[in-house]
Design a protein around this motif. Structure first.
Motif, PDB file in Angstrom:
ATOM      1  N   ASN A   1       0.851  -1.179   0.000  1.00 22.14           N
ATOM      2  CA  ASN A   1       0.000   0.000   0.000  1.00 22.14           C
ATOM      3  C   ASN A   1       0.892   1.236   0.000  1.00 22.14           C
ATOM      4  OD1 ASN A   1      -2.391   1.509   0.192  1.00 22.14           O
ATOM      5  ND2 ASN A   1      -2.267   1.565   2.426  1.00 22.14           N
ATOM      6  N   ASN A   2       0.452   2.312  -0.644  1.00 21.65           N
ATOM      7  CA  ASN A   2       1.295   3.502  -0.774  1.00 21.65           C
ATOM      8  C   ASN A   2       0.557   4.788  -0.406  1.00 21.65           C
ATOM      9  OD1 ASN A   2       4.015   2.645  -1.945  1.00 21.65           O
ATOM     10  ND2 ASN A   2       2.581   1.588  -3.308  1.00 21.65           N
ATOM     11  N   PRO A   3       0.198   4.933   0.864  1.00 25.25           N
ATOM     12  CA  PRO A   3      -0.480   6.161   1.287  1.00 25.25           C
ATOM     13  C   PRO A   3       0.470   7.319   1.534  1.00 25.25           C
ATOM     14  CG  PRO A   3      -0.230   4.709   3.158  1.00 25.25           C
ATOM     15  CD  PRO A   3       0.299   3.959   1.971  1.00 25.25           C
ATOM     16  N   ARG A   4       1.795   7.072   1.517  1.00 25.86           N
ATOM     17  CA  ARG A   4       2.798   8.098   1.816  1.00 25.86           C
ATOM     18  C   ARG A   4       3.681   8.377   0.609  1.00 25.86           C
ATOM     19  NH1 ARG A   4      -0.232   9.971   5.514  1.00 25.86           N
ATOM     20  NH2 ARG A   4      -0.777   8.422   7.095  1.00 25.86           N
ATOM     21  N   ASN A   5       3.035   8.433  -0.576  1.00 26.70           N
ATOM     22  CA  ASN A   5       3.697   8.918  -1.796  1.00 26.70           C
ATOM     23  C   ASN A   5       4.686   7.949  -2.405  1.00 26.70           C
ATOM     24  OD1 ASN A   5       3.463  11.539   0.272  1.00 26.70           O
ATOM     25  ND2 ASN A   5       2.468  11.764  -1.713  1.00 26.70           N
ATOM     26  N   ASN A   6       4.616   6.688  -1.987  1.00 23.59           N
ATOM     27  CA  ASN A   6       5.441   5.653  -2.613  1.00 23.59           C
ATOM     28  C   ASN A   6       6.931   5.966  -2.495  1.00 23.59           C
ATOM     29  OD1 ASN A   6       5.910   3.250  -3.919  1.00 23.59           O
ATOM     30  ND2 ASN A   6       5.363   3.975  -5.961  1.00 23.59           N
ATOM     31  N   TRP A   7       7.302   6.491  -1.326  1.00 21.87           N
ATOM     32  CA  TRP A   7       8.707   6.812  -1.061  1.00 21.87           C
ATOM     33  C   TRP A   7       9.346   5.825  -0.069  1.00 21.87           C
ATOM     34  CZ3 TRP A   7       7.307  12.623  -0.085  1.00 21.87           C
ATOM     35  CH2 TRP A   7       7.245  13.305  -1.319  1.00 21.87           C
ATOM     36  N   GLY A   8       8.604   4.809   0.329  1.00 26.37           N
ATOM     37  CA  GLY A   8       9.171   3.823   1.249  1.00 26.37           C
ATOM     38  C   GLY A   8       9.072   4.245   2.702  1.00 26.37           C
ATOM     39  N   ALA A   9       7.884   4.640   3.133  1.00 29.15           N
ATOM     40  CA  ALA A   9       7.704   5.184   4.482  1.00 29.15           C
ATOM     41  C   ALA A   9       8.153   4.220   5.576  1.00 29.15           C
ATOM     42  CB  ALA A   9       6.239   5.574   4.704  1.00 29.15           C
ATOM     43  N   SER A  10       7.853   2.944   5.418  1.00 34.67           N
ATOM     44  CA  SER A  10       8.215   1.991   6.471  1.00 34.67           C
ATOM     45  C   SER A  10       9.726   1.880   6.625  1.00 34.67           C
ATOM     46  CB  SER A  10       7.618   0.612   6.183  1.00 34.67           C
ATOM     47  OG  SER A  10       6.203   0.635   6.323  1.00 34.67           O
ATOM     48  N   ALA A  11      10.447   1.959   5.525  1.00 34.23           N
ATOM     49  CA  ALA A  11      11.909   1.872   5.599  1.00 34.23           C
ATOM     50  C   ALA A  11      12.486   3.082   6.325  1.00 34.23           C
ATOM     51  CB  ALA A  11      12.494   1.760   4.198  1.00 34.23           C
ATOM     52  N   VAL A  12      12.032   4.283   5.973  1.00 32.21           N
ATOM     53  CA  VAL A  12      12.579   5.484   6.595  1.00 32.21           C
ATOM     54  C   VAL A  12      12.169   5.546   8.066  1.00 32.21           C
ATOM     55  CG1 VAL A  12      12.700   7.996   6.490  1.00 32.21           C
ATOM     56  CG2 VAL A  12      12.546   6.668   4.375  1.00 32.21           C
ATOM     57  N   ASP A  13      10.926   5.168   8.358  1.00 32.75           N
ATOM     58  CA  ASP A  13      10.471   5.162   9.747  1.00 32.75           C
ATOM     59  C   ASP A  13      11.219   4.123  10.581  1.00 32.75           C
ATOM     60  OD1 ASP A  13       8.765   7.121  10.627  1.00 32.75           O
ATOM     61  OD2 ASP A  13       6.916   6.044  10.203  1.00 32.75           O
ATOM     62  N   ALA A  14      11.688   3.063   9.953  1.00 29.68           N
ATOM     63  CA  ALA A  14      12.358   1.986  10.692  1.00 29.68           C
ATOM     64  C   ALA A  14      13.818   2.287  11.002  1.00 29.68           C
ATOM     65  CB  ALA A  14      12.266   0.680   9.899  1.00 29.68           C
ATOM     66  N   LEU A  15      14.416   3.268  10.320  1.00 30.81           N
ATOM     67  CA  LEU A  15      15.864   3.463  10.431  1.00 30.81           C
ATOM     68  C   LEU A  15      16.312   3.748  11.856  1.00 30.81           C
ATOM     69  CD1 LEU A  15      18.697   3.774   9.278  1.00 30.81           C
ATOM     70  CD2 LEU A  15      18.115   6.140   8.653  1.00 30.81           C
ATOM     71  N   SER A  16      15.703   4.715  12.532  1.00 33.04           N
ATOM     72  CA  SER A  16      16.185   5.075  13.864  1.00 33.04           C
ATOM     73  C   SER A  16      15.972   3.930  14.856  1.00 33.04           C
ATOM     74  CB  SER A  16      15.500   6.352  14.363  1.00 33.04           C
ATOM     75  OG  SER A  16      14.105   6.183  14.507  1.00 33.04           O
ATOM     76  N   THR A  17      14.921   3.140  14.663  1.00 34.71           N
ATOM     77  CA  THR A  17      14.698   1.996  15.552  1.00 34.71           C
ATOM     78  C   THR A  17      15.749   0.919  15.316  1.00 34.71           C
ATOM     79  OG1 THR A  17      12.328   2.465  15.521  1.00 34.71           O
ATOM     80  CG2 THR A  17      13.007   0.311  16.355  1.00 34.71           C
ATOM     81  N   ALA A  18      16.051   0.634  14.060  1.00 40.21           N
ATOM     82  CA  ALA A  18      17.103  -0.340  13.756  1.00 40.21           C
ATOM     83  C   ALA A  18      18.440   0.126  14.324  1.00 40.21           C
ATOM     84  CB  ALA A  18      17.207  -0.546  12.250  1.00 40.21           C
ATOM     85  N   LEU A  19      18.667   1.435  14.354  1.00 41.50           N
ATOM     86  CA  LEU A  19      19.912   1.960  14.913  1.00 41.50           C
ATOM     87  C   LEU A  19      19.967   1.774  16.421  1.00 41.50           C
ATOM     88  CD1 LEU A  19      20.304   5.152  12.733  1.00 41.50           C
ATOM     89  CD2 LEU A  19      22.060   3.410  13.053  1.00 41.50           C
ATOM     90  N   VAL A  20      18.907   2.125  17.135  1.00 46.52           N
ATOM     91  CA  VAL A  20      18.980   1.978  18.591  1.00 46.52           C
ATOM     92  C   VAL A  20      18.971   0.515  18.994  1.00 46.52           C
ATOM     93  CG1 VAL A  20      17.910   4.234  18.968  1.00 46.52           C
ATOM     94  CG2 VAL A  20      16.469   2.192  18.988  1.00 46.52           C
ATOM     95  N   MET A  21      18.424  -0.354  18.134  1.00 42.45           N
ATOM     96  CA  MET A  21      18.489  -1.794  18.385  1.00 42.45           C
ATOM     97  C   MET A  21      19.811  -2.395  17.920  1.00 42.45           C
ATOM     98  SD  MET A  21      14.689  -3.188  17.356  1.00 42.45           S
ATOM     99  CE  MET A  21      13.237  -2.828  18.347  1.00 42.45           C
ATOM    100  N   GLU A  22      20.616  -1.610  17.191  1.00 42.17           N
ATOM    101  CA  GLU A  22      21.925  -2.040  16.680  1.00 42.17           C
ATOM    102  C   GLU A  22      21.818  -3.255  15.766  1.00 42.17           C
ATOM    103  OE1 GLU A  22      24.643  -2.432  19.938  1.00 42.17           O
ATOM    104  OE2 GLU A  22      24.520  -0.305  20.457  1.00 42.17           O
ATOM    105  N   ILE A  23      20.919  -3.165  14.791  1.00 45.17           N
ATOM    106  CA  ILE A  23      20.745  -4.240  13.822  1.00 45.17           C
ATOM    107  C   ILE A  23      21.437  -3.821  12.526  1.00 45.17           C
ATOM    108  CG2 ILE A  23      19.123  -5.791  12.693  1.00 45.17           C
ATOM    109  CD1 ILE A  23      17.034  -4.972  14.756  1.00 45.17           C
TER     110      ILE A  23
END
Length: 528
Positions: free
Chosen positions: A88-110
């Motif tokens: 689904n692309n409600p956020r302009n098809n820019w990959g919202a889940s990937a950008v939103d996930a970045l800071s969490t992946a960083l604090v989790m050190e993945i």
């Protein structure tokens, strides 16, 4: 009041400790701070690193599971629909889940997930979109997500081997995005249009904008100015904010610091006196105190407006259900008429009061924040799934034979039973634990995470459910919002994770501040 059984247990604890427990009904017993001390006596335990690590790892596993489902199916698109395994692309098809996930992946050190996201973000073209763009949603998700990732990587929270060029791309892409969005502020007042079209630089023609969508830009845009040296970004957001900090006309501020919800874009005047801490208004109040945390030397006026709003909220909006006067919720208002109804979205309020009380050294704000956290906790523990509903009420005129027993027992009744993977209750648990150190809130957060994992996990991800008070949550809606990665998973993890520079502090040393999407941004001024 439902402390009678707790009182008996607490008596034994207090006797062992050589303390005298106040009698029920006494002023001290009724005091919110005293209640919290009783809960501490009942539930506090020595910090158990093994338990905390096990819980943090379980959240981390859930994050990786959701990420793998999204990335394997919807890389480059916004969201996974886990029931149908489509995108689904409600956020302009820019990959919202990937950008939103970045800071969490960083604090989790993945490391591998961070690398995947860093490889993807430079490929996004933020100069074009075939669909309408929300200035607010794009700012809090995309702009903040990239700026947070950039700050965390520059501060070496996680060192990513061989990714230096892509780290710098986070800043380059942030500037590209802000450049694309900036024309939204080209109005007679500088108050932006929220709904815009990039390809022809037009708006939807709306003549009003809302309190939250105007007032939840300044943290991200000011931060971009501070790290680039280009004052334009912050100046745009601050000019728009100035109409909210100095509201006109005065009768649309029915209580000091509490304002209406809609603002005329062309002249900056408020058009109503309807509001509160619910959706549409919420993050305006949230950002007032967070701007002070971000830079106390430049933004003391934001602090002053938050104090006005906080004091009026405690005086006028605090509401106690007739069936459960021990609970505290926040009413909203239409002029000076109060509405006894609230939302899951509103449950960030406890955390915001706790943050304000901590940085301003105000115990009354902390006590009030804890009372709000306790009320929102009740909305979770009262349902069959252990998850709180989208909206609820304690207006007695709405109590009838269908909900009377539920209201009498729980102090509210459900008006919309949906759960859309919202993070606000978990967010307030996080602040409650970080500010008080009381492990009770870790336990509450763990219970909520277990319930969310058990109820909403489906297919390759997590989905909204139709009814939190039905067996198994009713039915799935096949919607996995990107904020699952940014907020639900981050707060669920951080409350059990070891101390770190980006964690909220209770000792006036906040070196980072979370935006409304839970992306941590490094502060520009002295820590508070």
């Amino acid at each position: 009041m439902r402390l009678s059984s707790l009182y008996v247990a607490a008596m034994a604890v207090y006797q062992v400790c050589g303390l005298i427990l106040p009698q029920p009904g006494s002023a001290k017993y009724e005091d919110l701070a005293a209640k919290d001390r009783y809960l501490r006596a009942l539930h506090s335990r020595a910090v158990n690193p093994t338990l905390e690590q096990e819980r943090a790892n379980a959240v981390k596993d859930a994050f990786v599971f959701a990420w793998n489902g999204y990335f394997s199916t919807c890389k480059g698109q916004d969201e996974l629909e886990p029931v149908t395994n489509t995108c689904n692309n409600p956020r302009n098809n820019w990959g919202a889940s990937a950008v939103d996930a970045l800071s969490t992946a960083l604090v989790m050190e993945i490391q591998d997930i961070v690398t995947d996201i860093l490889d993807y973000i430079p490929t996004i073209d933020f100069t074009t979109s075939a669909t309408q763009v929300s200035l607010f949603e794009t700012t809090i998700r995309y702009l903040a997500g990239m700026l947070s990732g950039y700050a965390l990587l520059r501060e070496e929270i996680l060192t990513v081997t061989g990714s230096t060029p892509n780290i710098e791309a986070l800043l380059t892409q942030s500037q590209s995005l802000a450049g694309s969005l900036s024309f939204a502020f080209d109005t007679p007042t500088g108050i932006p249009s929220n709904n815009i079209y990039l390809n022809n630089r037009t708006t939807d023609g709306e003549t009003v904008n809302s309190l939250a969508t105007i007032g939840s830009l300044v943290l991200e845009w000011q931060h971009l100015s501070d790290i680039t040296g280009n004052a334009t970004y912050g100046a745009l957001a601050q000019k728009a904010e100035s109409y909210l900090l100095n509201p006109e006309p005065t009768y649309n501020e029915p209580f000091p610091g509490l304002v209406g919800s809609e603002v005329n874009i062309s002249n900056g005047v408020f058009l109503d006196a309807t509001g509160g801490w619910n959706g549409g208004d919420d993050s305006f109040y949230e950002y007032l105190i967070k701007m002070y945390v971000y830079d106390s030397s430049r933004f003391s006026n934001y602090r002053d407006r938050w104090v006005l709003a906080a004091d009026s909220t405690m005086k006028y909006l605090a509401s106690h259900p007739s069936s459960r006067p021990d609970l505290t919720f926040l009413a909203s208002y239409v002029n000076t008429t109060f509405v006894n109804a609230s939302e899951h979205l509103t449950c960030f309020d406890g955390g915001n009061f706790l943050l304000g009380g901590s940085v301003l050294d105000r115990q009354d704000y902390i006590d009030f924040g804890l009372a709000l956290v306790n009320g929102c906790h009740d909305t979770y523990t009262s349902t069959l799934t252990g998850i709180g509903p989208e909206t609820f009420s304690w207006n007695t005129s709405g109590v009838d034979s269908s909900n009377q027993f539920f209201y009498e027992k729980n102090g509210f009744y459900i008006t919309n039973p949906l759960y859309d993977l919202r993070p606000e209750v978990m967010e307030s648990y996080y602040y409650a634990y970080r500010i008080t150190g009381n492990t009770l809130y870790q336990d509450w957060a763990w219970d909520a995470f277990v319930a969310i994992n058990a109820t909403t996990r489906v297919g390759n991800g997590f989905s909204e459910v139709s009814d939190v008070n039905a067996v198994n949550g009713g039915s799935f809606g096949s919607l996995q919002e990107s904020f699952l990665f940014a907020e639900v998973m981050k707060y669920s993890y951080l409350i059990h994770a070891p101390d770190a520079p980006f964690q909220v502090s209770n000792d006036y040393q906040n070196k980072w501040v979370f935006n409304t999407e839970a992306h941590p941004l490094i502060v520009a001024g002295p820590p508070v």
